[in-house]
Design a protein around this motif. Structure first.
Motif, PDB file in Angstrom:
ATOM      1  N   ARG A   2       0.857  -1.187   0.000  1.00 17.75           N
ATOM      2  CA  ARG A   2       0.000   0.000   0.000  1.00 17.75           C
ATOM      3  C   ARG A   2       0.889   1.232   0.000  1.00 17.75           C
ATOM      4  N   ASP A  75     -13.323   4.804  -6.957  1.00 16.53           N
ATOM      5  CA  ASP A  75     -13.382   4.880  -5.501  1.00 16.53           C
ATOM      6  C   ASP A  75     -12.699   6.162  -5.030  1.00 16.53           C
ATOM      7  N   LYS A  77     -10.491   6.143  -2.443  1.00 16.32           N
ATOM      8  CA  LYS A  77      -9.364   5.738  -1.599  1.00 16.32           C
ATOM      9  C   LYS A  77      -8.183   6.680  -1.785  1.00 16.32           C
ATOM     10  N   LYS A  82      -6.074   1.014  -6.035  1.00 14.25           N
ATOM     11  CA  LYS A  82      -6.990   2.054  -6.499  1.00 14.25           C
ATOM     12  C   LYS A  82      -7.671   1.561  -7.775  1.00 14.25           C
TER      13      LYS A  82
END
Length: 140
Positions: A2, A75, A77, A82
């Protein structure tokens, strides 16, 4: 891994695309038709207007397949992974300055698994309508 999402990491000009795992996409197969040509595939995301051009060379820059489309976030995020919806409006064979339309169009969903200033990892979340890419394809 991430990482914080930065939309500008998609842009910056053409990025070479290398097949890494999953079902072989049609654009990759085209780059191998003439092995002596040392052809390549690449993507060019324009973050100023959310458009994308995918290119698979057959005979270097002289003969290639191109797909033109747009993309949008799916989204909100702030980190990877993603998700994006990619809509290809048209495709073409390009030979020098001439072009011939191809039936490459439709909607696909793509996940950016990782992105930094040197590397991007994409995963196809579904098979495209004309199956130029299939679900599970990972491209670096």
């Amino acid at each position: 891994a991430r990482v914080a999402w930065n939309p500008s990491l998609l842009g910056g000009g053409a990025w070479r695309a290398c097949y890494t795992k999953g079902p072989e996409p049609k654009w990759k197969a085209l780059t191998k038709l003439l092995p002596f040509a040392k052809s390549k595939a690449y993507q060019d995301y324009d973050t100023s207007d959310n458009t994308v051009t995918n290119v698979g060379e057959i005979l270097g820059n002289v003969l290639k397949v191109q797909a033109f489309g747009s993309y949008q976030e799916c989204d909100s995020k702030k980190a990877t992974p993603k998700d994006f919806q990619v809509t290809v409006q048209r495709g073409e064979f390009a030979l020098g300055g001439l072009s011939l339309g191809l039936d490459i169009k439709g909607v696909g969903f793509q996940r950016v698994q990782y992105a930094d200033s040197n590397l991007r990892v994409f995963e196809s979340m579904n098979s495209t309508p004309t199956e130029w890419e299939k679900e599970g394809l990972v491209v670096v």
